[in-house]
Design a protein around this motif. Structure first.
Motif, short mmCIF file in Angstrom:
data_model
loop_
_atom_site.label_atom_id
_atom_site.label_comp_id
_atom_site.label_asym_id
_atom_site.label_seq_id
_atom_site.Cartn_x
_atom_site.Cartn_y
_atom_site.Cartn_z
N THR A 26 -41.39 -42.37 84.45
CA THR A 26 -40.75 -43.34 84.21
C THR A 26 -42.58 -44.45 84.80
OG1 THR A 26 -39.69 -43.78 86.70
CG2 THR A 26 -39.05 -43.69 84.28
N LYS A 56 -29.29 -40.58 89.37
CA LYS A 56 -30.01 -42.33 88.56
C LYS A 56 -29.73 -42.96 89.53
CE LYS A 56 -29.53 -40.36 83.76
NZ LYS A 56 -28.31 -40.04 82.55
N ILE A 100 -36.47 -39.54 77.77
CA ILE A 100 -36.01 -39.40 79.56
C ILE A 100 -36.04 -41.05 80.00
CG2 ILE A 100 -37.48 -38.72 81.64
CD1 ILE A 100 -37.24 -35.92 80.25
N ARG A 113 -34.69 -33.00 87.77
CA ARG A 113 -34.47 -33.47 86.90
C ARG A 113 -35.03 -35.66 87.62
NH1 ARG A 113 -30.12 -31.22 86.13
NH2 ARG A 113 -29.52 -30.32 84.38
N GLN A 153 -33.61 -43.63 79.46
CA GLN A 153 -32.41 -43.79 80.54
C GLN A 153 -32.70 -45.40 81.26
OE1 GLN A 153 -31.04 -39.37 80.29
NE2 GLN A 153 -33.58 -39.93 81.23
N TYR A 154 -33.74 -45.22 81.73
CA TYR A 154 -34.34 -46.23 82.83
C TYR A 154 -34.49 -47.86 82.15
CZ TYR A 154 -33.48 -42.15 85.28
OH TYR A 154 -33.10 -41.42 85.80
N ASP A 165 -37.86 -37.74 86.19
CA ASP A 165 -37.15 -39.28 85.56
C ASP A 165 -38.96 -40.72 86.43
OD1 ASP A 165 -35.71 -38.22 84.18
OD2 ASP A 165 -33.93 -38.83 85.69
N TYR A 185 -36.33 -31.97 79.37
CA TYR A 185 -36.77 -31.81 80.95
C TYR A 185 -37.11 -30.43 81.20
CZ TYR A 185 -34.34 -35.80 82.91
OH TYR A 185 -33.96 -36.95 83.00
N VAL A 189 -33.86 -43.00 91.38
CA VAL A 189 -34.55 -43.36 90.50
C VAL A 189 -34.54 -44.42 90.49
CG1 VAL A 189 -35.80 -42.66 88.23
CG2 VAL A 189 -34.24 -41.13 89.70
#
Ligand SMILES: Cc1cc2nc3c(=O)[nH]c(=O)nc-3n(C[C@H](O)[C@H](O)[C@H](O)COP(=O)(O)OP(=O)(O)OC[C@H]3O[C@@H](n4cnc5c(N)ncnc54)[C@H](O)[C@@H]3O)c2cc1C
Length: 402
Positions: A368, A320, A393, A360, A396-397, A364, A75, A323
């Motif tokens: 993304t 999270k 990063i 973060r 994670q999505y 993020d 990050y 995001v």
């Protein structure tokens, strides 16, 4: 290839070249200014949007690249210290409290550097960028406050070599600093200091006007604005009044195309290659965020330490879910009615991410979005252009199908 060894023959050839109006990065050009100089000769290796090689340049600038086993490194990049800080006596009219300008003034006052590359504004336009090499604290102070547009900072590089300057401070955002680091060895300097700011969602001057016209109640009187940690854009007007617009109330559908394509393709939000970074996103509301990347950065920060109040960085909340939910909402250009946006802003301000977790959240959300942009618009560049830390990063999505 990184341009690490000065090659006099090659450099002489480069100097013989006329600066080009051609921009090899084409629509991804961030107008950093390199192509306005004879250093355009190096652009294919140096340009952040043609040749991404952050890890290699980190190694050269900081002695190591990011540790990919450490999510903090993903990050925030290479760092040896981090803190929240603010000037005990803020500089009136600075973007925040003026830590950047204060460090630059100290470096000149103490004779550590002969010049400072920074950005004043043009006579006609308070937001029109005019890069200069400041040689006095007054000239540095005339560059305070963000010019929130793409700025050709590196267009002054030729003047450095011509002036015979040997010790220089450059202030700049990530794309400018990547190109600078790549040609650093060609500048003939004994010592280069780099003071960076984070940067995201920059715009052309026309794009800035569209943003102001669409978002502020009085676009022509805005003297300063910032996307703050309280999830609102704060506009400061000529009369000193502050106008606040919640992020969730921005007219996303109208603003989708306003950001420069370079910024939609950028994965260097935190200015990985600067010695010292001064922003705000990892600090509590009202404070600036400092990242010391190496010993040179520490030396620069030490110059103003006594002028600062500091506190350790903190982190609170969990970004999270927010995001993940914002990814399809942004993609579809969802815009909330103002009452709902305000309500959501109040709730998020109370329970939302703070400090490093806010940083973060912002990284993020932007990575993304930018990953999807590159995948859709420049699929052939995706693999080489997105750095490994950014892939982790984004990984994670769950992203929508392209
Ligand atoms: C375009 C832009 C976007 C930013 N986005 C973020 C963000 O998303 N998150 C975050 O934490 N911080 C961001 N920052 C940094 C933050 O807004 C402040 O600039 C930083 O905290 C320093 O504040 P200060 O009061 O110490 O600066 P000041 O003392 O007011 O000095 C500001 C310095 O910025 C330089 N500058 C002004 N405009 C530009 C430009 N267009 N390009 C390069 N340099 C410029 C000037 O030369 C000046 O030296 C951004 C900065 C810029 C320029």
């Amino acid at each position: 290839m990184t341009i690490t060894t000065p090659d006099p023959a090659k450099h002489k050839k480069a100097k013989a070249l006329k600066p080009s109006s051609r921009r090899p990065a084409k629509e991804l050009c961030s107008e950093c200014g390199l192509c306005d100089t004879y250093y355009v000769h190096y652009v294919k290796d140096a340009c952040a949007f043609i040749h991404q090689h952050i890890a290699e340049l980190e190694e050269e600038a900081h002695g190591r690249s990011r540790n990919l086993d450490n999510p903090d490194d993903w990050y925030f990049g290479v760092s040896q210290d981090m803190m929240a800080a603010r000037k005990k006596q803020p500089i009136e009219g600075a973007q925040w409290t003026g830590i950047v300008s204060s460090i630059a003034c100290e470096m000149l006052n103490r004779g550590m550097v002969e010049g400072v590359v920074c950005v004043q504004n043009t006579k006609e336009d308070r937001f029109g960028p005019m890069p200069v090499i400041a040689r006095t604290p007054e000239e540095v102070l005339a560059a305070k406050v963000n010019k929130p547009t793409l700025s050709p900072n590196l267009s002054v590089l030729e003047q450095i070599e011509q002036s015979g300057m040997k010790r220089l401070l450059v202030i700049g955002v990530g794309c400018q600093i990547q190109a600078l680091r790549a040609v650093e060895k060609q500048l003939g300097l004994e010592k280069l200091y780099v003071l960076g700011t984070p940067c995201v969602d920059n715009v052309s001057r026309a794009g800035l006007q569209k943003f102001l016209d669409t978002t502020s109640r009085s676009p022509e009187t805005v003297v300063h604005y910032e996307f703050m940690q309280d999830f609102q854009v704060h506009f400061k007007h000529e009369d000193g009044s502050i106008e606040k617009v919640p992020f969730f109330g921005l007219k996303t559908n109208q603003l989708k195309d306003v950001f420069a394509p370079s910024c939609m393709s950028c994965f260097d939000y935190v200015n990985s290659l600067a010695d010292l970074v001064v922003g705000y996103m990892g600090a509590p509301f009202g404070w600036q965020w400092i990242v010391v990347r190496n010993d040179t950065g520490q030396q620069m920060l030490d110059l103003v330490q006594e002028q600062l109040d500091t506190q350790p960085v903190m982190s609170q909340g969990d970004r999270k879910k927010a995001v993940q939910q914002s990814i399809p909402a942004y993609d579809k250009g969802v815009t909330l009615p103002m009452w709902a946006a305000k309500l959501m802003g109040i709730v998020i301000e109370k329970i939302g991410p703070k400090g490093l977790e806010y940083a973060r959240f912002s990284i993020d959300s932007h990575f993304t979005r930018n990953y999807l942009y590159v995948k859709r618009n420049h699929p052939e560049k995706l693999d080489a252009h997105v750095p490994e830390y950014a892939k982790r990063i984004v990984g994670q999505y769950k992203l929508p199908e392209a």
